[in-house]
Write a protein that holds these residues in place. Structure first.
Motif, PDB file in Angstrom:
ATOM      1  N   LEU A 112       0.830  -1.209   0.000  1.00 53.41           N
ATOM      2  CA  LEU A 112       0.000   0.000   0.000  1.00 53.41           C
ATOM      3  C   LEU A 112       0.864   1.259   0.000  1.00 53.41           C
ATOM      4  O   LEU A 112       0.541   2.245  -0.673  1.00 53.41           O
ATOM      5  N   ILE A 113       1.948   1.229   0.746  1.00 50.99           N
ATOM      6  CA  ILE A 113       2.849   2.387   0.789  1.00 50.99           C
ATOM      7  C   ILE A 113       3.475   2.626  -0.582  1.00 50.99           C
ATOM      8  O   ILE A 113       3.559   3.767  -1.057  1.00 50.99           O
ATOM      9  N   ARG A 114       3.900   1.555  -1.240  1.00 52.08           N
ATOM     10  CA  ARG A 114       4.468   1.705  -2.587  1.00 52.08           C
ATOM     11  C   ARG A 114       3.422   2.247  -3.560  1.00 52.08           C
ATOM     12  O   ARG A 114       3.737   3.073  -4.429  1.00 52.08           O
ATOM     13  N   PHE A 115       2.192   1.786  -3.395  1.00 57.61           N
ATOM     14  CA  PHE A 115       1.114   2.284  -4.248  1.00 57.61           C
ATOM     15  C   PHE A 115       0.874   3.773  -3.986  1.00 57.61           C
ATOM     16  O   PHE A 115       0.694   4.555  -4.925  1.00 57.61           O
ATOM     17  N   ARG A 116       0.897   4.164  -2.718  1.00 59.24           N
ATOM     18  CA  ARG A 116       0.737   5.583  -2.377  1.00 59.24           C
ATOM     19  C   ARG A 116       1.842   6.418  -3.015  1.00 59.24           C
ATOM     20  O   ARG A 116       1.581   7.492  -3.575  1.00 59.24           O
ATOM     21  N   ASP A 117       3.063   5.919  -2.944  1.00 60.25           N
ATOM     22  CA  ASP A 117       4.177   6.642  -3.553  1.00 60.25           C
ATOM     23  C   ASP A 117       3.992   6.754  -5.065  1.00 60.25           C
ATOM     24  O   ASP A 117       4.319   7.784  -5.669  1.00 60.25           O
ATOM     25  N   GLY A 118       3.455   5.694  -5.664  1.00 59.51           N
ATOM     26  CA  GLY A 118       3.208   5.729  -7.098  1.00 59.51           C
ATOM     27  C   GLY A 118       2.152   6.747  -7.473  1.00 59.51           C
ATOM     28  O   GLY A 118       2.293   7.481  -8.459  1.00 59.51           O
ATOM     29  N   LEU A 119       1.081   6.806  -6.688  1.00 60.26           N
ATOM     30  CA  LEU A 119       0.035   7.795  -6.958  1.00 60.26           C
ATOM     31  C   LEU A 119       0.575   9.212  -6.853  1.00 60.26           C
ATOM     32  O   LEU A 119       0.171  10.106  -7.605  1.00 60.26           O
ATOM     33  N   ALA A 120       1.496   9.407  -5.913  1.00 64.27           N
ATOM     34  CA  ALA A 120       2.016  10.754  -5.677  1.00 64.27           C
ATOM     35  C   ALA A 120       3.075  11.164  -6.694  1.00 64.27           C
ATOM     36  O   ALA A 120       3.172  12.342  -7.052  1.00 64.27           O
ATOM     37  N   GLY A 121       3.867  10.184  -7.180  1.00 67.82           N
ATOM     38  CA  GLY A 121       5.020  10.571  -7.974  1.00 67.82           C
ATOM     39  C   GLY A 121       5.152   9.969  -9.352  1.00 67.82           C
ATOM     40  O   GLY A 121       6.026  10.380 -10.122  1.00 67.82           O
ATOM     41  N   ASP A 122       4.300   9.004  -9.688  1.00 68.09           N
ATOM     42  CA  ASP A 122       4.431   8.334 -10.985  1.00 68.09           C
ATOM     43  C   ASP A 122       3.400   8.904 -11.950  1.00 68.09           C
ATOM     44  O   ASP A 122       2.221   8.557 -11.895  1.00 68.09           O
ATOM     45  N   ILE A 123       3.836   9.771 -12.836  1.00 70.41           N
ATOM     46  CA  ILE A 123       2.913  10.418 -13.767  1.00 70.41           C
ATOM     47  C   ILE A 123       2.271   9.400 -14.697  1.00 70.41           C
ATOM     48  O   ILE A 123       1.136   9.574 -15.152  1.00 70.41           O
ATOM     49  N   ARG A 124       2.966   8.296 -14.947  1.00 69.73           N
ATOM     50  CA  ARG A 124       2.400   7.270 -15.827  1.00 69.73           C
ATOM     51  C   ARG A 124       1.172   6.631 -15.190  1.00 69.73           C
ATOM     52  O   ARG A 124       0.187   6.348 -15.877  1.00 69.73           O
ATOM     53  N   LEU A 125       1.234   6.397 -13.877  1.00 67.80           N
ATOM     54  CA  LEU A 125       0.088   5.812 -13.186  1.00 67.80           C
ATOM     55  C   LEU A 125      -1.085   6.781 -13.198  1.00 67.80           C
ATOM     56  O   LEU A 125      -2.229   6.386 -13.458  1.00 67.80           O
ATOM     57  N   LYS A 126      -0.817   8.035 -12.926  1.00 75.76           N
ATOM     58  CA  LYS A 126      -1.882   9.045 -12.959  1.00 75.76           C
ATOM     59  C   LYS A 126      -2.506   9.112 -14.351  1.00 75.76           C
ATOM     60  O   LYS A 126      -3.730   9.241 -14.492  1.00 75.76           O
TER      61      LYS A 126
END
Length: 201
Positions: A145-159
């Motif tokens: 979940l923490i890695r997913f949170r980091d992805g939502l915050a910083g991975d423009i590809r995921l957004k």
């Protein structure tokens, strides 16, 4: 190579009072994106098809499974594998986790299907999987979940993947549920007047 798939056209969606018409197929894809981003990969690959035979809709890889093998026929040992599923459903706010939406493939792999009624901004968690209610979420799942949170915050590809699937409000609600799960650190308790879907299977 041709692969069997399940096609759900948007125009075939049953009108619902609480989910906007024509959005369920996008929610199916958003569930796959979330499962994959978490590293759990128990939602079959799912994409949007703008030009399906009945118009735009979702296309999901068909997975073989025994329809008689589902949550209500699982052994206790098999049900112990469902902790990630319970976390996933709380995260995506699944309003329709029936027993028959949890499949066991011939090789023993767990698959989850039917995620059209997810990601609502209001609390709508309805599931048959309350086995772990109130228990601490295992550390391994919290790290995911923490890695997913980091992805939502910083991975423009995921957004970018979420942009055509969920509204800004729905994406914000996803982040709020994520933070709540991490802060509380426990599987949610039934907290609505209708914590179970109907029918149950």
């Amino acid at each position: 190579m041709e692969l069997p798939a399940v096609y759900k056209p948007a125009q075939g969606e049953r009108p619902l009072w609480d989910f906007d018409q024509g959005t369920l197929s996008a929610r199916e894809v958003a569930a796959y994106v979330t499962s994959h981003a978490l590293g759990w990969d128990f939602v079959p690959p799912t994409v949007l098809r703008p030009n399906g035979p009945a118009g735009p809709g979702s296309l999901q890889l068909f997975v073989e499974a025994d329809p008689e093998r589902h949550y209500f026929t699982f052994s206790q040992a098999e049900k112990q594998q469902l902790r990630p599923v319970a976390v996933f459903d709380a995260l995506i706010n699944n309003a329709d986790r029936k027993g028959g939406h949890v499949l066991l493939a011939p090789d023993g792999r767990l698959w989850l299907i039917d995620h059209g009624l997810c990601f609502h901004v209001e609390e709508k968690l309805r599931t048959v999987i309350w086995d772990f209610a109130g228990e601490p979420i295992p550390d391994g799942l919290k790290q995911d979940l923490i890695r997913f949170r980091d992805g939502l915050a910083g991975d423009i590809r995921l957004k970018t993947l979420y942009d055509p699937l969920l509204s800004e409000e729905e994406l914000e609600a996803l982040s709020v549920r994520l933070e709540r799960l991490l802060a509380h650190g426990r599987f949610p308790m039934p907290n609505s007047e209708r914590p179970y879907p109907w029918p149950l299977v």
